[in-house]
Design a protein around this motif. Structure first.
Motif: not given
Length: 449
Positions: A15, A17-22, A24-25, A28, A152, A158
């Motif tokens: 998971n 990729n989901e942890y990286i996305s989290f 990032q959210k 932001r 980014k 990041i």
């Protein structure tokens, strides 16, 4: 590594990729000091979805000053006017704040802490995971290559304000626990996740958790140590201002016959600076114990008038060798007071410089009661990172609140390079972030299983 632990690590890898996305959210959502609420609501909702019982509460400033008069600080906001707005010659007080003009910082309205509780099955050791959600100002936007709120990804990093200090740490502790929960593991020990406000130039968010009585068998602060480093002590800091007095007059009247009448505060300033530097040298004779930084100087109003006043501003960061908790803080303040007071100059003896404090942090050192949680983390880290975890120290952080005021054994461990904190184009290394999640997850499991 046992099968259950391998299951947790595999879940994280699956998971990632989901942890990286989290992360990032989270990055932001701007959460400058004083504007933390939106990010805190986001964190609270995520924790509720994971099955925690979540509470949000606003720190009570009066309660903090009543319970911790030597430690509590004036609330701060990110913009300069409200960052460290008041001065004191000893300690700040609640009445001083309430009598001031700074209405915007007299309460923590709309600045909630998030407390998430996950009860264990019983019989295991409890653990607090703590991090601060507030971030410092971005400064001049034009100097950033990357959007400070864009998160980014470039070259395995990041980029965003707060990536290292310390939303990376908050995301890491949340996702470490998620990996345990989603792997179907029920811990025996209670877990508490704390996302707190106003760490920057205050620490009141973490102190408010202590004031509420939140405690555990140990705590991990996920400030940026780097995934191969654990911190067992944090230094203290005293932000100070010295006001030097002069006698103002026109340059043409500076001398009256053979007698000097006009005295510029600026000409007396080097005496104060040299005295401060002498103190620093004496305290660092055997090893570095204090970093006495003189950061700003301001004085005078006109080139043809002797300056009526000159102000020096700086900070004294000090190691635990000079003392921890309230005792160390009082000692360093007194050293500065004596230094400024005892300057061999006739004018300064008659017109002593005024020393004021803008902010102060006590130092923390882990005691013997922290050796077990340290051993668990370093053991997990060595297995997962393939090398010994370095034991180190760092400057002031919220470990002092939980460790000194809360009497909880605390270590500091989290992703990120502290050199990137508070800088233009702040970043976090993605591999370091993911490695820290694994180390935290296995540490939590071994501690509370």
């Amino acid at each position: 590594m046992e099968d259950i632990e391998k299951k947790i690590v595999d879940y994280i890898d699956k998971n990632k990729n989901e942890y990286i996305s989290f992360l990032q959210k989270l990055l932001r959502i701007p959460s400058l000091t004083g504007e933390e609420k939106e990010a805190q609501v986001f964190v609270a909702n995520e924790l509720k979805a994971q099955g925690y019982t979540v509470e949000m509460f606003e720190p009570d400033v009066k309660e903090l000053f009543d319970k911790y008069p030597q430690i509590a600080q004036i609330p701060s906001l990110w913009n300069p006017e409200y960052d460290m707005p008041l001065r004191t010659n000893d300690v700040f007080t609640y009445s001083q704040l309430m009598e001031s003009k700074f209405d915007k910082i007299k309460t923590y309205k709309d600045r909630p802490n998030v407390i998430a509780k996950l009860p264990g099955a019983g019989g295991g050791r409890s653990l607090i995971l703590n991090g601060h959600i507030d971030v410092v100002t971005i400064g001049e936007r034009a100097k950033w290559k990357h959007d400070p709120w864009g998160a980014k990804i470039e070259d395995g990093k990041i980029f965003a304000r707060g990536a290292t200090d310390m939303k990376g740490g908050i995301a890491a502790m949340m996702k470490a626990m998620e990996a345990i929960i989603k792997s179907g593991i029920k811990l025996r020990g209670d877990i508490m996740v704390q996302s707190v406000v106003n760490e920057e130039h205050a620490g009141n968010g973490a102190l408010a958790c202590v004031a509420k009585g939140y405690a555990a068998d140990a705590a991990i602060i996920t400030e940026p140590s780097g995934s191969n480093v654990v911190v067992t002590e944090s230094g203290g800091g005293v932000y100070w201002e010295v006001r030097i007095k002069g006698r103002e007059t026109h340059a043409g009247a500076r001398w009256q016959g053979k007698e000097q009448y006009g005295v510029s505060a600026i000409e007396k300033t080097p005496l104060v600076i040299n005295k401060l530097l002498d103190l620093e040298r004496s305290l660092n004779k055997d090893e570095p114990n204090i970093s006495l930084c003189i950061g700003m100087i301001k004085g005078g109003t006109y080139s043809t008038s002797t300056a009526l006043e000159c102000a020096l501003n700086g900070v004294a960061y000090f190691s635990t060798n000079l003392g921890t908790g309230e005792e160390g803080l009082v000692k360093v303040k007194n050293l500065l007071k004596e230094c400024v007071k005892n300057i061999d100059d006739p004018w300064l003896k008659e017109n002593p410089p005024e020393l004021l404090f803008q902010h102060y942090d006590d130092a923390y050192r882990m005691g013997d009661n922290g050796k077990e949680i340290l051993s668990v983390l370093t053991g997990a880290g060595k297995e997962l990172c393939g090398k010994d975890i370095i034991i180190s120290r760092m400057s002031a952080c919220d470990a002092r609140m939980l460790g000194n005021s809360g009497k909880i054994p605390v270590i500091v461990y989290g992703p990120g390079n502290v050199k990137a904190a508070h800088t233009v184009d702040e970043y976090i290394d993605i591999d370091d972030y993911l490695n820290a999640i694994k180390v935290l997850a296995i540490t939590i499991y071994r501690w509370s299983k």
